[in-house]
Design a protein around this motif. Structure first.
Motif, PDB file in Angstrom:
ATOM      1  N   GLY A   1       0.774  -1.227   0.000  1.00  0.00           N
ATOM      2  CA  GLY A   1       0.000   0.000   0.000  1.00  0.00           C
ATOM      3  C   GLY A   1       0.811   1.286   0.000  1.00  0.00           C
TER       4      GLY A   1
ATOM      5  N   LEU B   1       2.245   4.155  -1.672  1.00  0.00           N
ATOM      6  CA  LEU B   1       2.142   4.783  -2.980  1.00  0.00           C
ATOM      7  C   LEU B   1       3.210   5.850  -3.131  1.00  0.00           C
ATOM      8  CD1 LEU B   1      -1.682   5.423  -3.293  1.00  0.00           C
ATOM      9  CD2 LEU B   1      -0.348   3.556  -4.257  1.00  0.00           C
TER      10      LEU B   1
ATOM     11  N   SER C   1       6.992  11.952  11.748  1.00  0.00           N
ATOM     12  CA  SER C   1       5.728  11.307  12.072  1.00  0.00           C
ATOM     13  C   SER C   1       4.793  11.317  10.857  1.00  0.00           C
ATOM     14  CB  SER C   1       5.108  12.073  13.225  1.00  0.00           C
ATOM     15  OG  SER C   1       3.926  11.454  13.586  1.00  0.00           O
ATOM     16  N   GLY C   2       4.167  10.163  10.621  1.00  0.00           N
ATOM     17  CA  GLY C   2       3.172  10.092   9.545  1.00  0.00           C
ATOM     18  C   GLY C   2       3.735   9.906   8.148  1.00  0.00           C
ATOM     19  N   THR C   3       5.030   9.582   8.029  1.00  0.00           N
ATOM     20  CA  THR C   3       5.615   9.428   6.698  1.00  0.00           C
ATOM     21  C   THR C   3       5.486   8.015   6.151  1.00  0.00           C
ATOM     22  OG1 THR C   3       7.756   9.180   7.801  1.00  0.00           O
ATOM     23  CG2 THR C   3       7.304  11.310   6.773  1.00  0.00           C
ATOM     24  N   GLY C   4       5.001   7.074   6.971  1.00  0.00           N
ATOM     25  CA  GLY C   4       4.798   5.723   6.454  1.00  0.00           C
ATOM     26  C   GLY C   4       5.820   4.712   6.959  1.00  0.00           C
ATOM     27  N   LYS C   5       6.403   4.977   8.127  1.00  0.00           N
ATOM     28  CA  LYS C   5       7.441   4.070   8.633  1.00  0.00           C
ATOM     29  C   LYS C   5       6.883   2.673   8.903  1.00  0.00           C
ATOM     30  CE  LYS C   5       8.585   6.856  12.002  1.00  0.00           C
ATOM     31  NZ  LYS C   5       7.745   8.025  11.652  1.00  0.00           N
ATOM     32  N   GLU C   6       5.692   2.637   9.486  1.00  0.00           N
ATOM     33  CA  GLU C   6       5.139   1.312   9.789  1.00  0.00           C
ATOM     34  C   GLU C   6       4.777   0.564   8.502  1.00  0.00           C
ATOM     35  OE1 GLU C   6       2.564   0.952  13.088  1.00  0.00           O
ATOM     36  OE2 GLU C   6       1.987  -1.093  12.541  1.00  0.00           O
ATOM     37  N   LEU C   7       4.228   1.298   7.538  1.00  0.00           N
ATOM     38  CA  LEU C   7       3.921   0.654   6.250  1.00  0.00           C
ATOM     39  C   LEU C   7       5.190   0.099   5.618  1.00  0.00           C
ATOM     40  CD1 LEU C   7       1.409   2.716   4.088  1.00  0.00           C
ATOM     41  CD2 LEU C   7       1.080   0.546   5.247  1.00  0.00           C
TER      42      LEU C   7
ATOM     43  N   LEU D   1      -1.578  10.868  -3.825  1.00  0.00           N
ATOM     44  CA  LEU D   1      -2.130  10.359  -2.568  1.00  0.00           C
ATOM     45  C   LEU D   1      -3.508  10.956  -2.289  1.00  0.00           C
ATOM     46  CD1 LEU D   1       1.161  10.465  -0.496  1.00  0.00           C
ATOM     47  CD2 LEU D   1      -0.217   8.415  -0.859  1.00  0.00           C
TER      48      LEU D   1
ATOM     49  N   VAL E   1       1.817  12.090   5.471  1.00  0.00           N
ATOM     50  CA  VAL E   1       0.741  11.349   4.807  1.00  0.00           C
ATOM     51  C   VAL E   1      -0.449  11.134   5.745  1.00  0.00           C
ATOM     52  CG1 VAL E   1       0.164   9.309   3.459  1.00  0.00           C
ATOM     53  CG2 VAL E   1       2.497  10.182   3.446  1.00  0.00           C
ATOM     54  N   ARG E   2      -0.159  10.945   7.038  1.00  0.00           N
ATOM     55  CA  ARG E   2      -1.272  10.745   7.961  1.00  0.00           C
ATOM     56  C   ARG E   2      -2.177  11.976   7.983  1.00  0.00           C
ATOM     57  NH1 ARG E   2       0.989   9.291  12.441  1.00  0.00           N
ATOM     58  NH2 ARG E   2       0.633   7.082  12.116  1.00  0.00           N
TER      59      ARG E   2
ATOM     60  N   GLU F   1      -4.185  12.096   4.795  1.00  0.00           N
ATOM     61  CA  GLU F   1      -5.242  11.088   4.839  1.00  0.00           C
ATOM     62  C   GLU F   1      -6.419  11.589   5.685  1.00  0.00           C
ATOM     63  OE1 GLU F   1      -3.675   7.412   6.305  1.00  0.00           O
ATOM     64  OE2 GLU F   1      -5.447   6.256   5.722  1.00  0.00           O
TER      65      GLU F   1
HETATM   66  N1  LIG Z   1       3.211   6.172   0.697  1.00  0.00           N
HETATM   67  C1  LIG Z   1       2.008   5.952   1.254  1.00  0.00           C
HETATM   68  N2  LIG Z   1       0.983   5.525   0.500  1.00  0.00           N
HETATM   69  C2  LIG Z   1      -0.233   5.325   1.038  1.00  0.00           C
HETATM   70  N3  LIG Z   1      -0.521   5.485   2.329  1.00  0.00           N
HETATM   71  C3  LIG Z   1       0.465   5.897   3.136  1.00  0.00           C
HETATM   72  C4  LIG Z   1       1.777   6.134   2.652  1.00  0.00           C
HETATM   73  N4  LIG Z   1       2.550   6.512   3.676  1.00  0.00           N
HETATM   74  C5  LIG Z   1       1.759   6.520   4.760  1.00  0.00           C
HETATM   75  N5  LIG Z   1       0.510   6.153   4.450  1.00  0.00           N
HETATM   76  C6  LIG Z   1      -0.622   6.094   5.391  1.00  0.00           C
HETATM   77  O1  LIG Z   1      -0.432   7.158   6.305  1.00  0.00           O
HETATM   78  C7  LIG Z   1      -0.678   6.749   7.632  1.00  0.00           C
HETATM   79  C8  LIG Z   1       0.571   6.887   8.478  1.00  0.00           C
HETATM   80  O2  LIG Z   1       1.527   5.917   8.112  1.00  0.00           O
HETATM   81  P1  LIG Z   1       2.416   5.142   9.188  1.00  0.00           P
HETATM   82  O3  LIG Z   1       1.609   4.780  10.391  1.00  0.00           O
HETATM   83  O4  LIG Z   1       3.132   4.054   8.501  1.00  0.00           O
HETATM   84  O5  LIG Z   1       3.404   6.346   9.567  1.00  0.00           O
HETATM   85  P2  LIG Z   1       4.565   6.413  10.660  1.00  0.00           P
HETATM   86  O6  LIG Z   1       5.737   6.975   9.962  1.00  0.00           O
HETATM   87  O7  LIG Z   1       4.700   5.097  11.329  1.00  0.00           O
HETATM   88  O8  LIG Z   1       4.001   7.516  11.648  1.00  0.00           O
HETATM   89  P3  LIG Z   1       4.328   7.737  13.234  1.00  0.00           P
HETATM   90  O9  LIG Z   1       5.753   8.150  13.347  1.00  0.00           O
HETATM   91  O10 LIG Z   1       3.387   8.848  13.582  1.00  0.00           O
HETATM   92  O11 LIG Z   1       4.016   6.456  13.897  1.00  0.00           O
HETATM   93  C9  LIG Z   1      -1.178   5.315   7.556  1.00  0.00           C
HETATM   94  O12 LIG Z   1      -2.585   5.323   7.530  1.00  0.00           O
HETATM   95  C10 LIG Z   1      -0.633   4.820   6.236  1.00  0.00           C
HETATM   96  O13 LIG Z   1      -1.483   3.849   5.683  1.00  0.00           O
END
Ligand SMILES: Nc1ncnc2c1ncn2[C@@H]1O[C@H](COP(=O)(O)OP(=O)(O)OP(=O)(O)O)[C@@H](O)[C@H]1O
Ligand SMILES: [Mg+2]
Length: 458
Positions: A145, A147, A176-182, A327, A363-364, A367
Motif C-alpha cells: 500500500g 504509494l 511522524s506520519g511518513t509511512g514508517k510502519e507501512l 495520494l 501522509v497521515r 489522509e
Molecule cells: N506512501 C504511502 N501511500 C499510502 N498510504 C500511506 C503512505 N505513507 C503513509 N501512508 C498512510 O499514512 C498513515 C501513516 O503511516 P504510518 O503509520 O506508517 O506512519 P509512521 O511513519 O509510522 O508515523 P508515526 O511516526 O506517527 O508512527 C497510515 O494510515 C498509512 O497507511
C-alpha cells in the motif's frame, strides 16, 4: 440493497454492550457493514448464517475466550480475517492470538484512528491473501500500500526491496506520519519470512517494567502475580519479524537488553537464566534523530550501529512533489468508495493549495484531511473554500498572498532603495514619487520597525 451487499462486513464480539456500541458506531461511520455478538456462541451462530469478512473479538470474555474464536475462524473460515483486542494486563494473549492466526491485535486503550488503521490493515492483508490465492502469478503491486512516484519514494522502494532480500536489521527513519510502519510491513511481507508473523511493538507506549516480560516472556514466580509461565512477543515472532516502533523511547536498561538479543540472537525469559535461540528478524523505527540522542548520551551508540545495518529514510511529504496529488486522489477515491459515494474530484485551485501546503503531519495528515473533506462535503468537486482554514492560510503565506497593501509597499520601497545603494534621488525616480514622499514612506518603515522593537520589549 446492492450497495450494501458490496460493503465489507465485520463481526464485532465483545461482552461489554457499551464497547460494542462505540465500536459499531465508528465502523458503520467508516462504511462497513457491522454485525455484533456478545459472546463466542453468538459469534459462531452469526458465522454459520452469513459471510463475514473480518472478525474483531475481545480476548477476555466470561464463558469462552476470544482465543477459541480465533482458532474456530482459522480452522473453518480461511477467507475471513481476525483481529484481537486485548487489555494491558492480558497483552500476552496477543502472543497466542498471533500464533493462532489473528492478523492484527489492538491493545486497549486505543483511539478511533488506531482502530480504523488496524481495520484497514486487516482488510489489506485479507485482500492480498485472497489475491494471492486467486492468482498466484499476479504481478506484484506496490509493496503493502505504499504509494509514490517521486524520485524520493522510488529510492525508498529500492531500499525496501534490498532490505526484503536479506535478514539484516533495518532502521526506518522519518518524521511522524511518513509511512514508517507501512515500510516495515513492506519489508516483512516482501521477505522470505512473509508467512511467519509480523509483530509490532510500540516501545514508547509500554511501561518499562512490562516491556521486558512482554518481549521475552516470564517464568512462573518471576515476580508477584506471575502465577504461571508466559511466552513473550519474541516467541510469537519466531521465524518472522519483530518491529520496534519508536525505538528512541526505550530506556537505558532496555537498550542493553536489546543489544544483547541483537548480538547473540538469544533471549531468556524474565526470572530464568536459560538462554534460548530465537530466529527473529528485527526492524526498528524512530521519528527522532538517533545520532543526536547518541550525542546526548540518551541512546547507546553500539545499539544504534547494530540497528542501523540498513537504513530506510522516509522523506517528508513536502519533499515528494506530485505524490501529494497522487495520494490525495487515492484517499479521495478510497473514502468515497467506503462511504458509498460517487467519485470526488478536486478543483484546480484546491489542488494548488494541497500542493503548496507543507504537511507537517505528512501522509497521515493528508489522509485525515481528505477523510474529513469527503465526510463534510456533499458536492462532487472539492474547492478551496472546502479546505481547512489553516491550510488555506498557510498556502497563502507561501505565495505571499496574506500581506496588506501597506506591507507590500514598504517592502517594495526598501527593495528599490537597496537596489540603488541607498541613493534616495534614484529611488524616488524609479518609484515615480518625489523625495519628500519617499522620506515620509521611509519614516513609516523605520517607525514601524522601532514600534515593533518596542512592543517586543514590553
Ligand atoms: N506512501 C504511502 N501511500 C499510502 N498510504 C500511506 C503512505 N505513507 C503513509 N501512508 C498512510 O499514512 C498513515 C501513516 O503511516 P504510518 O503509520 O506508517 O506512519 P509512521 O511513519 O509510522 O508515523 P508515526 O511516526 O506517527 O508512527 C497510515 O494510515 C498509512 O497507511
Ligand atoms: Mg508509526
Amino acid at each position: 440493497m446492492s450497495a450494501k451487499s458490496e460493503k465489507e462486513s465485520i463481526l464485532l464480539v465483545d461482552d461489554s454492550a457499551p464497547t460494542l456500541e462505540v465500536l459499531e458506531r465508528n465502523l458503520v461511520a467508516e462504511g462497513y457493514h457491522v454485525l455484533t455478538a456478545s459472546d463466542v456462541a453468538g459469534a459462531v451462530a452469526v458465522l454459520d448464517s452469513t459471510t463475514v469478512d473480518l472478525v474483531i473479538t475481545d480476548l477476555k470474555m466470561p464463558e469462552v475466550s476470544g482465543m477459541d474464536l480465533v482458532r474456530h475462524v482459522r480452522d473453518n473460515f480461511p477467507d475471513t480475517g481476525v483481529m484481537m483486542i486485548t487489555g494491558y494486563p492480558s497483552i500476552e494473549g496477543a502472543v497466542q492470538a498471533i500464533k493462532d492466526g489473528a492478523e492484527e491485535y489492538l491493545s486497549k486503550p486505543f483511539t478511533d484512528e488506531e482502530l480504523s488503521a488496524a481495520v484497514r490493515r486487516a482488510f489489506g492483508n485479507l485482500h492480498s491473501r485472497r489475491q494471492r490465492a486467486a492468482d498466484v502469478t499476479a504481478a506484484p503491486s506496490m509493496p503493502h500500500g505504499l504509494l509514490g512516484e517521486s524520485e524520493a519514494m522510488r529510492e525508498v522502494f529500492r531500499a525496501i526491496g534490498k532490505a526484503a532480500s536479506t535478514s539484516a536489521t533495518v532502521l526506518i527513519t522519518g518524521e511522524s506520519g511518513t509511512g514508517k510502519e507501512l515500510a516495515a510491513r513492506a519489508v516483512h511481507y516482501g521477505s522470505a519470512r512473509s508467512s511467519a508473523p509480523f509483530v509490532p511493538v510500540n516501545c514508547g507506549g509500554i511501561p518499562d517494567g512490562l516491556l521486558e516480560s512482554e518481549l521475552f516472556g516470564h517464568v512462573k514466580g518471576a515476580f508477584t502475580g506471575a502465577s504461571e509461565s508466559r511466552a513473550g512477543l519474541f516467541h510469537a515472532a519466531d521465524g518472522g519479524t519483530i518491529f520496534f516502533d519508536e525505538v528512541g523511547e526505550t530506556s537505558a536498561s532496555m537498550q542493553v537488553k536489546l543489544l544483547r538479543v541483537l548480538e547473540d540472537k538469544e533471549i531468556s525469559m524474565v526470572g530464568s537464566n536459560r538462554l534460548r535461540k530465537v530466529d527473529v528478524r528485527i526492524l526498528a523505527a524512530t521519528n527522532r534523530d538517533l545520532l543526536v540522542l547518541v550525542k546526548k548520551g540518551l541512546f547507546r551508540k553500539d545499539l544504534f550501529y547494530r540497528l542501523n545495518v540498513i537504513t530506510i529514510a522516509l522523506p517528508p511529504l513536502r519533499e515528494r512533489g506530485d505524490d501529494v496529488m497522487l495520494l490525495a486522489t487515492h484517499f479521495a477515491r478510497r473514502f468515497a468508495a467506503e462511504m458509498g459515494r460517487s467519485p470526488v474530484q478536486f478543483s484546480g485551485r484546491a489542488l494548488d493549495v494541497l500542493r503548496s501546503y507543507d504537511w507537517p503531519g505528512n501522509v497521515r495528515e493528508l489522509e485525515n484531511v481528505i477523510q474529513r473533506l469527503i465526510l463534510m462535503t456533499d458536492s462532487d468537486t472539492i474547492d478551496t473554500p472546502d479546505l481547512p482554514q489553516l491550510m488555506r492560510f498557510s498556502a497563502m503565506r507561501q505565495t505571499g498572498l496574506d500581506r496588506t497593501l501597506a506591507q507590500v509597499e514598504q517592502e517594495y520601497v526598501s527593495n528599490v532603495l537597496a537596489s540603488v545603494g541607498g541613493n534616495k534621488t534614484r529611488a524616488a525616480q524609479i518609484l515615480g514619487i518625489d523625495r519628500k514622499t519617499l522620506r515620509q514612506k521611509l519614516r513609516r518603515v523605520s517607525g514601524s520597525e522601532s514600534a515593533g522593537e518596542h512592543s517586543s520589549e514590553t
